[in-house]
Design a protein around this motif. Sequence first.
Motif, PDB file in Angstrom:
ATOM      1  N   ILE A  72       5.575 -10.661   0.684  1.00 46.67           N
ATOM      2  CA  ILE A  72       4.809 -11.521   1.187  1.00 46.67           C
ATOM      3  C   ILE A  72       4.894 -11.960   2.484  1.00 46.67           C
ATOM      4  O   ILE A  72       5.955 -12.475   3.052  1.00 46.67           O
ATOM      5  CB  ILE A  72       4.575 -12.960   0.178  1.00 46.67           C
ATOM      6  N   CYS A  73       4.100 -11.485   3.446  1.00 44.68           N
ATOM      7  CA  CYS A  73       3.885 -11.846   4.752  1.00 44.68           C
ATOM      8  C   CYS A  73       2.741 -11.722   5.315  1.00 44.68           C
ATOM      9  O   CYS A  73       2.074 -11.257   4.859  1.00 44.68           O
ATOM     10  CB  CYS A  73       4.913 -11.236   5.628  1.00 44.68           C
ATOM     11  N   GLY A  74       2.430 -12.341   6.617  1.00 44.52           N
ATOM     12  CA  GLY A  74       1.232 -12.233   7.389  1.00 44.52           C
ATOM     13  C   GLY A  74       0.704 -10.797   7.705  1.00 44.52           C
ATOM     14  O   GLY A  74       1.469  -9.802   8.002  1.00 44.52           O
ATOM     15  N   LEU A  75      -0.546 -10.533   7.571  1.00 42.42           N
ATOM     16  CA  LEU A  75      -1.006  -9.080   7.931  1.00 42.42           C
ATOM     17  C   LEU A  75      -0.663  -8.772   9.547  1.00 42.42           C
ATOM     18  O   LEU A  75      -0.514  -7.740   9.735  1.00 42.42           O
ATOM     19  CB  LEU A  75      -2.498  -9.287   7.762  1.00 42.42           C
ATOM     20  N   ASN A  76      -0.385  -9.932  10.345  1.00 42.51           N
ATOM     21  CA  ASN A  76      -0.081  -9.682  11.642  1.00 42.51           C
ATOM     22  C   ASN A  76       1.370  -8.954  11.670  1.00 42.51           C
ATOM     23  O   ASN A  76       1.251  -7.778  12.635  1.00 42.51           O
ATOM     24  CB  ASN A  76       0.185 -10.976  12.441  1.00 42.51           C
ATOM     25  N   ILE A  77       2.295  -9.081  10.939  1.00 43.82           N
ATOM     26  CA  ILE A  77       3.491  -8.483  10.838  1.00 43.82           C
ATOM     27  C   ILE A  77       3.537  -7.136   9.978  1.00 43.82           C
ATOM     28  O   ILE A  77       3.912  -6.226  10.442  1.00 43.82           O
ATOM     29  CB  ILE A  77       4.636  -9.412  10.033  1.00 43.82           C
ATOM     30  N   VAL A  78       2.685  -7.266   9.255  1.00 39.73           N
ATOM     31  CA  VAL A  78       2.440  -5.882   8.355  1.00 39.73           C
ATOM     32  C   VAL A  78       1.890  -4.957   9.252  1.00 39.73           C
ATOM     33  O   VAL A  78       2.324  -3.690   9.252  1.00 39.73           O
ATOM     34  CB  VAL A  78       1.380  -6.246   7.139  1.00 39.73           C
ATOM     35  N   GLU A  80       1.745  -4.819  12.709  1.00 39.31           N
ATOM     36  CA  GLU A  80       2.647  -4.608  13.620  1.00 39.31           C
ATOM     37  C   GLU A  80       3.730  -3.481  13.223  1.00 39.31           C
ATOM     38  O   GLU A  80       4.022  -2.538  13.841  1.00 39.31           O
ATOM     39  CB  GLU A  80       3.242  -5.672  14.210  1.00 39.31           C
ATOM     40  N   LYS A  81       4.377  -3.750  12.035  1.00 33.37           N
ATOM     41  CA  LYS A  81       5.314  -2.796  11.661  1.00 33.37           C
ATOM     42  C   LYS A  81       4.823  -1.488  11.290  1.00 33.37           C
ATOM     43  O   LYS A  81       5.421  -0.517  11.376  1.00 33.37           O
ATOM     44  CB  LYS A  81       6.236  -3.472  10.447  1.00 33.37           C
ATOM     45  N   ARG A  82       3.667  -1.612  10.500  1.00 31.42           N
ATOM     46  CA  ARG A  82       2.778  -0.428  10.188  1.00 31.42           C
ATOM     47  C   ARG A  82       2.980   0.753  11.542  1.00 31.42           C
ATOM     48  O   ARG A  82       3.241   1.853  11.380  1.00 31.42           O
ATOM     49  CB  ARG A  82       1.450  -0.555   9.770  1.00 31.42           C
ATOM     50  N   GLN A  83       2.520   0.201  12.545  1.00 35.59           N
ATOM     51  CA  GLN A  83       2.264   0.998  13.480  1.00 35.59           C
ATOM     52  C   GLN A  83       3.763   1.406  14.253  1.00 35.59           C
ATOM     53  O   GLN A  83       3.996   2.437  14.737  1.00 35.59           O
ATOM     54  CB  GLN A  83       1.392   0.192  14.944  1.00 35.59           C
ATOM     55  N   PHE A  85       6.435   1.570  12.488  1.00 34.63           N
ATOM     56  CA  PHE A  85       6.999   2.508  11.656  1.00 34.63           C
ATOM     57  C   PHE A  85       6.390   4.085  11.898  1.00 34.63           C
ATOM     58  O   PHE A  85       6.998   5.058  11.908  1.00 34.63           O
ATOM     59  CB  PHE A  85       6.988   2.237  10.040  1.00 34.63           C
ATOM     60  N   ALA A  86       5.067   3.941  12.105  1.00 37.71           N
ATOM     61  CA  ALA A  86       4.280   5.300  12.374  1.00 37.71           C
ATOM     62  C   ALA A  86       4.936   6.041  13.499  1.00 37.71           C
ATOM     63  O   ALA A  86       4.934   7.310  13.392  1.00 37.71           O
ATOM     64  CB  ALA A  86       2.711   4.917  12.529  1.00 37.71           C
ATOM     65  N   THR A  87       5.300   5.368  14.541  1.00 43.25           N
ATOM     66  CA  THR A  87       5.918   5.956  15.853  1.00 43.25           C
ATOM     67  C   THR A  87       7.149   6.489  15.309  1.00 43.25           C
ATOM     68  O   THR A  87       7.534   7.658  16.140  1.00 43.25           O
ATOM     69  CB  THR A  87       6.064   4.749  16.759  1.00 43.25           C
ATOM     70  N   ASP A  88       7.931   5.757  14.339  1.00 44.82           N
ATOM     71  CA  ASP A  88       9.155   6.570  14.052  1.00 44.82           C
ATOM     72  C   ASP A  88       8.879   7.690  12.986  1.00 44.82           C
ATOM     73  O   ASP A  88       9.579   8.265  12.349  1.00 44.82           O
ATOM     74  CB  ASP A  88      10.028   5.554  13.216  1.00 44.82           C
ATOM     75  N   GLY A  89       7.635   7.976  12.725  1.00 45.16           N
ATOM     76  CA  GLY A  89       7.514   9.212  11.713  1.00 45.16           C
ATOM     77  C   GLY A  89       7.125   8.570  10.436  1.00 45.16           C
ATOM     78  O   GLY A  89       6.942   9.637   9.454  1.00 45.16           O
ATOM     79  N   ILE A  90       7.188   7.308  10.187  1.00 45.41           N
ATOM     80  CA  ILE A  90       6.976   7.139   8.634  1.00 45.41           C
ATOM     81  C   ILE A  90       5.554   6.514   8.577  1.00 45.41           C
ATOM     82  O   ILE A  90       5.123   5.572   9.051  1.00 45.41           O
ATOM     83  CB  ILE A  90       7.937   5.918   8.282  1.00 45.41           C
ATOM     84  N   ASP A  91       4.881   7.343   7.835  1.00 43.35           N
ATOM     85  CA  ASP A  91       3.222   7.075   7.498  1.00 43.35           C
ATOM     86  C   ASP A  91       2.908   6.086   6.527  1.00 43.35           C
ATOM     87  O   ASP A  91       1.825   5.511   6.661  1.00 43.35           O
ATOM     88  CB  ASP A  91       2.518   8.388   7.705  1.00 43.35           C
ATOM     89  N   ASN A  92       3.640   6.055   5.520  1.00 45.37           N
ATOM     90  CA  ASN A  92       3.081   5.426   4.315  1.00 45.37           C
ATOM     91  C   ASN A  92       4.198   4.322   3.881  1.00 45.37           C
ATOM     92  O   ASN A  92       4.614   4.557   2.793  1.00 45.37           O
ATOM     93  CB  ASN A  92       2.613   6.445   3.243  1.00 45.37           C
ATOM     94  N   PRO A  93       4.512   3.343   4.618  1.00 43.35           N
ATOM     95  CA  PRO A  93       5.665   2.503   4.260  1.00 43.35           C
ATOM     96  C   PRO A  93       5.517   1.384   3.127  1.00 43.35           C
ATOM     97  O   PRO A  93       6.380   1.113   2.519  1.00 43.35           O
ATOM     98  CB  PRO A  93       6.149   1.768   5.642  1.00 43.35           C
ATOM     99  N   PHE A  94       4.378   1.035   3.003  1.00 44.06           N
ATOM    100  CA  PHE A  94       3.996  -0.059   2.021  1.00 44.06           C
ATOM    101  C   PHE A  94       2.431   0.152   1.984  1.00 44.06           C
ATOM    102  O   PHE A  94       1.691   0.408   2.809  1.00 44.06           O
ATOM    103  CB  PHE A  94       4.387  -1.131   2.373  1.00 44.06           C
ATOM    104  N   SER A  95       1.862  -0.521   1.046  1.00 45.65           N
ATOM    105  CA  SER A  95       0.583  -0.800   0.684  1.00 45.65           C
ATOM    106  C   SER A  95       0.160  -2.151   0.454  1.00 45.65           C
ATOM    107  O   SER A  95       1.059  -2.862  -0.325  1.00 45.65           O
ATOM    108  CB  SER A  95      -0.352   0.033  -0.398  1.00 45.65           C
ATOM    109  N   VAL A  96      -0.906  -2.719   1.225  1.00 45.85           N
ATOM    110  CA  VAL A  96      -1.320  -4.134   0.868  1.00 45.85           C
ATOM    111  C   VAL A  96      -2.199  -4.245  -0.306  1.00 45.85           C
ATOM    112  O   VAL A  96      -3.134  -3.527  -0.585  1.00 45.85           O
ATOM    113  CB  VAL A  96      -2.240  -4.449   2.174  1.00 45.85           C
ATOM    114  N   ILE A  97      -1.617  -4.801  -1.354  1.00 44.25           N
ATOM    115  CA  ILE A  97      -2.312  -4.941  -2.672  1.00 44.25           C
ATOM    116  C   ILE A  97      -2.978  -6.370  -3.076  1.00 44.25           C
ATOM    117  O   ILE A  97      -3.934  -6.224  -3.902  1.00 44.25           O
ATOM    118  CB  ILE A  97      -1.128  -4.649  -3.759  1.00 44.25           C
ATOM    119  N   ARG A  98      -2.881  -7.249  -2.063  1.00 45.92           N
ATOM    120  CA  ARG A  98      -3.385  -8.550  -2.208  1.00 45.92           C
ATOM    121  C   ARG A  98      -3.470  -9.256  -0.939  1.00 45.92           C
ATOM    122  O   ARG A  98      -2.557  -9.426  -0.464  1.00 45.92           O
ATOM    123  CB  ARG A  98      -2.790  -9.416  -3.355  1.00 45.92           C
ATOM    124  N   GLU A  99      -4.699  -9.961  -0.609  1.00 44.93           N
ATOM    125  CA  GLU A  99      -4.848 -10.732   0.403  1.00 44.93           C
ATOM    126  C   GLU A  99      -4.749 -12.310  -0.385  1.00 44.93           C
ATOM    127  O   GLU A  99      -5.412 -12.467  -1.313  1.00 44.93           O
ATOM    128  CB  GLU A  99      -6.228 -10.835   0.981  1.00 44.93           C
TER     129      GLU A  99
END
Length: 300
Positions: A72-78, A80-83, A85-99
């Motif tokens: 559980i954390c802010g979408l801002n962190i999610v 930022e990290k998604r982008q 990790f994508a730069t590191d070649g990891i495209d699907n690190p997690f999915s957002v399942i609830r707001e």
Amino acid sequence: MIDKETRIKVAIQKSGRLTEHSLDLLQRCGLKYTRGRDQLIGYGENMPLDILLVRDDDIPGLVRDDICDLGICGLNIVEEKRQEFATDGIDNPFSVIRELDYGHCRLAFGYPESSSLKQAADLGGKRVATSYPAIVQAYLKKQEIPAEVVEFSGAVEIAPSLGRADAICDLVSTGTTMKANRITEGETILDSEAVIIRTPLEISAEKQSWVERLLQRIDGVMQVRESKYIMMHAPKTALSEISRLLPGSEAPTVLPLEGKSDKVAVHVVCRETVFWETLENLKDAGASSVLVMPVEKMLA
Ligand code: ATP
Ligand code: ZN
């Protein structure tokens, strides 16, 4: 030692703006836990679920690395990290399942009052200080604005007065921090709130069924936050008008009233905030003895 096959691990912020809300949410879902001696793990007593208390920035990585199933954390962190990790070649690190509808804030540009900068389009050749370099970089690229991003890990709002940047892009909730630093808020590039992320990997059927139960309870908790149970007496002729006046209500329960053929008792659950104005309108429509009660639990 935590049993990985049967126990769900949820990472939440250890100490900060999201901590109290996140613990409260899990408790409202029925979780009872005891804190370990080091205070870093909460062991679920009545559910196969343990809580890891960590810095919010570490939460997406823990889920990506399959150390935690949920976070559980802010979408801002999610984001930022998604982008990142994508730069590191990891495209699907997690999915957002609830707001989760708490921790609301926005990532917005800020321009010093003393500067001539007024909008993102003015930032060409300028420096923007932020703790969210990946999100800001992506935005600038998309808008084709050739600005330089300067990473700050905290106190971004003082970067312009230190001469380290010309503008900022930072989290805002009320706007007082920017104002206090003589910065004018500009464009929002991300609206954020606390969210749950889940590992994309398959988890054991036993854990999966508990994840589903937890999500169902979270939905129930979120619904009852605003929900009210309303009871009133009303003329039969006013029933359709009364249903129209009640926000987010489903079909009302209508019950006969002893000794009164023209009036009924109406019971209804409203899923949105019930304001005084609504009650006054109900009264004008002919309702009397109106009672509004909080709803403690709800299972759709
Ligand atoms: P940590 O020590 O865990 O790294 P932190 O200082 O990075 O903590 P907090 O300030 O506690 O984080 O904020 C946690 C989250 O709360 C933010 O990532 C954001 O999603 C949300 N939030 C809500 N309002 C604000 C705000 N006005 N400023 C910053 N964050 C906010
Ligand atoms: Zn942090």
